[in-house]
Design an enzyme around this catalytic site. Structure first.
Site: not given
Ligand code: M6R
Length: 609
Positions: A2, A27, A74, A482, A486, A489
């Site tokens: 949000c 966001r 959100w 990772e 990716k 996601e």
């Molecule tokens: O802002 P942060 O690095 O704490 O966020 C952690 C995760 O929410 C963030 O890395 C999330 O997994 C991403 N969408 C990955 O691409």
């Protein structure tokens, strides 16, 4: 997640508010709304979908007024719908926007229903408006009513309240969800992220936990949790990013992938001298904190967690200290053992991830020797509450899928490895080798980016697949993790990562021609082991895509496509092998036509539990 924007000005603010929301779009959200006060009238417009829907509605029916609040939601409590979108109202008088979750909302809802309030939404937020409305009956100002209200709230909130009968002010309260006050000339603002306000001001003060502020055109008065007047330092923002600018790129994600050489160069700038990493990279008193460290506990979520996983190999192997890495949402809800002379390291792009922040606060209570955050957001909660901060300086990352933040985190963690290692037996020669490797990273990443066209072609093979397996060994295992994150996601393909030695303990059962297997294979001491795992896949009819150093001597054939990755040393290999995996997920998503920058159901900064 949000987003909040608010303004008190002498000019109409609706456009400023909507532009602020646009800047927070990255966001992640599912609906948007705005409410404005004008001469004793409260008007509100809300829409499901993108900020553009809201903006078009306002073009058709403009909202006029100098005080207003706006929000991107959100969904947490209640489906994404217009009736659940913020701002929420009470009796046509009070309007509220809120980030966070009110955990005792059911109890408050029942109490308010008993008092005769009718609820128009399924949200937890609506209890805030009715409570403020109710408290105003026994308090002589909106400020006092909000102060009385927040005392009854359990959970997290960043909230802004306006009152139809008082169009000169907004009341702002923070506990658990960040809010920043923006100072203008004869006008003042509030937002959940300074990016939203950059077109109107560059002077910001971050509210602290428990703060309530009264914001008018001419004044900002801030009160702490006990109601005492407090000063919060007003600073000029260093953020240079223009959130609206994708430049020549089709997506923020691609832009951010290509920004990696520059981002890495920035993070190194002024932090290495004469073959040594300067302790000052980690903050003012870092030298003192780092010298006795014998154990490191890393806490993070998502991509940042993967960076931590890679660093564990380095800290144990090269820095000579023990290291645990844990997902923040697990760490915060279990009893863990505190080792002597332990350093708690949080890794977070945003610095506001609720689980990471809560875990860090818990660690402080447990008695860690010091806390360090590796973070990309100056002024964020993690930075302010940690003893030390390594500021990543990667520049704003807008794409929900983290890319440049990850590689910059890896560079920062490699620097931390040397800063801790030199107190635990790392030789000056080794530190010099690592710093040399760090300094040659930007150029090597540039070379890795030249694989883009080849990977775009390869991506065609993945577009009709439903599953994929990523394999790596040693510090390449987190890189495989990772890569899998990716892909899932942004292309919604189910992807899993395994340490390749683990294949025969289960995942081999999945191998067939429909399960592409992606292997990261630098030429290191685990190469021969990895080659055996590759043979295990080949023997079962699996189709492999191997990202390999040319010296690793893999050759393409019917069962394997080999993609040569520029030769690099062991210190930078995890970072370099990340680049083709980022490109692969990007191109697969492009072919599948998914929303690359704002994938479904995800938020950039996860500020609720
Ligand atoms: O802002 P942060 O690095 O704490 O966020 C952690 C995760 O929410 C963030 O890395 C999330 O997994 C991403 N969408 C990955 O691409």
């Amino acid at each position: 997640m949000c987003g909040i924007v608010g303004a008190v000005a002498q000019r109409d603010v609706a456009e400023i508010l909507v532009e602020g929301l646009r800047r927070l779009e990255y966001r992640g959200y599912d609906s948007a709304g705005v409410a404005v006060l004008n001469n004793g009238e409260l008007s509100r417009t809300r829409r499901v979908g993108k900020v553009q829907e809201l903006s078009s509605a306002l073009d058709e029916q403009p909202l006029v007024g100098g005080t207003g609040i706006a929000h991107t939601r959100w969904a947490t409590h209640g489906e994404p719908s217009e009736r659940n979108a913020h701002p929420h109202e009470s009796e046509g008088n009070i309007a509220v926007v809120h980030n966070g979750i009110i955990e005792n909302h059911n109890k408050l809802r029942e109490m308010l229903k008993g008092l005769g309030y009718r609820f128009a939404s399924d949200t937890d937020t609506e209890v805030i408006c009715h409570l403020v409305h109710h408290e105003l009956k026994s308090h002589d100002s909106l400020l006092a009513a909000v102060q009385a209200t927040v005392k009854q709230l359990e959970g997290a909130y960043g909230t802004v309240v306006i009152d139809r009968t008082d169009s000169e002010r907004m009341i702002v309260a923070r506990s658990g969800s960040p809010l920043v006050i923006g100072y203008g000339l004869g006008e003042n603002f509030v937002a959940s992220d300074q990016l939203a306000l950059l077109p109107v001001t560059r002077s910001f003060a971050f509210l602290e936990e428990g703060d309530v502020a009264e914001v008018t055109r001419r004044e900002v008065n801030i009160f702490d949790v006990d109601g005492n007047t407090v000063e919060r330092e007003v600073k000029e923002s260093e953020v240079t990013h223009d959130a609206g600018d994708k430049g020549e790129y089709r997506h923020y994600m691609l832009k951010e992938i290509y920004e990696q050489p520059t981002a890495i160069a920035h993070t190194l700038e002024g932090r290495i001298a004469a073959g040594k990493v300067l302790d000052s990279a980690f903050g003012e008193n870092a030298a003192e904190f780092l010298k006795d460290i014998k154990h490191v506990q890393i806490i993070a979520c998502g991509t940042s967690y993967h960076a931590g996983m890679a660093a564990r190999y380095w800290l144990e192997d090269w820095a000579g200290v023990s290291c645990n890495v844990e997902i923040a949402s697990e760490f915060r809800y279990r009893k863990s053992h505190l080792f002597p002379n332990s350093l708690l390291v949080t890794i977070s792009q945003s610095g506001e991830t609720a689980d990471t922040l809560a875990a860090m606060r818990l660690a402080k209570e447990m008695g860690y020797k010091a806390t360090l955050t590796i973070c990309n957001a100056p002024g964020s909660s993690l930075v302010r509450e940690s003893d030390m901060a390594y500021m990543m300086k990667a520049g704003a990352e807008i794409g929900v899928a983290s890319t440049k933040a990850f590689t910059v985190q890896l560079a920062g963690l490699l620097m931390l490895t040397t800063a801790i290692g030199r107190h635990n037996g790392m030789s000056a020669e080794m530190e010099a080798e690592i710093t040399q490797s760090l300094q040659s990273m930007p150029a090597k990443v540039e070379q890795a980016l030249s694989l883009d066209d080849a990977i775009a072609e390869l991506a065609e093979d993945f577009a009709d697949k439903h599953h994929a397996l990523f394999l790596g060994r040693g510090d390449q295992y987190p890189i495989a993790m990772e890569g899998a994150l990716k892909l899932k996601e942004i292309s919604y393909i189910h992807a899993e990562a395994y340490a390749s030695g683990e294949l025969k303990h289960g995942p081999l059962a999945l191998i067939d021609a429909d399960m592409p297997v992606i292997v990261v294979a630098p030429n290191n001491e685990l190469l021969e082991k990895l080659k055996s795992n590759v043979e295990e896949v080949r023997a079962r009819g699996g189709l492999m895509y191997v990202f390999a150093d040319k010296d690793a001597e893999f050759e393409s054939d019917d069962t394997m496509k080999v993609i040569p990755v520029p030769h690099c040393d062991e210190f930078m290999a995890p970072l370099i092998y990340t680049i083709p995996l980022q490109l692969l997920s990007y191109h697969v998503a492009l072919i599948k036509g998914t929303d690359v920058d704002q994938p479904r159901n995800l938020a950039k900064s996860v500020t609720v539990e």
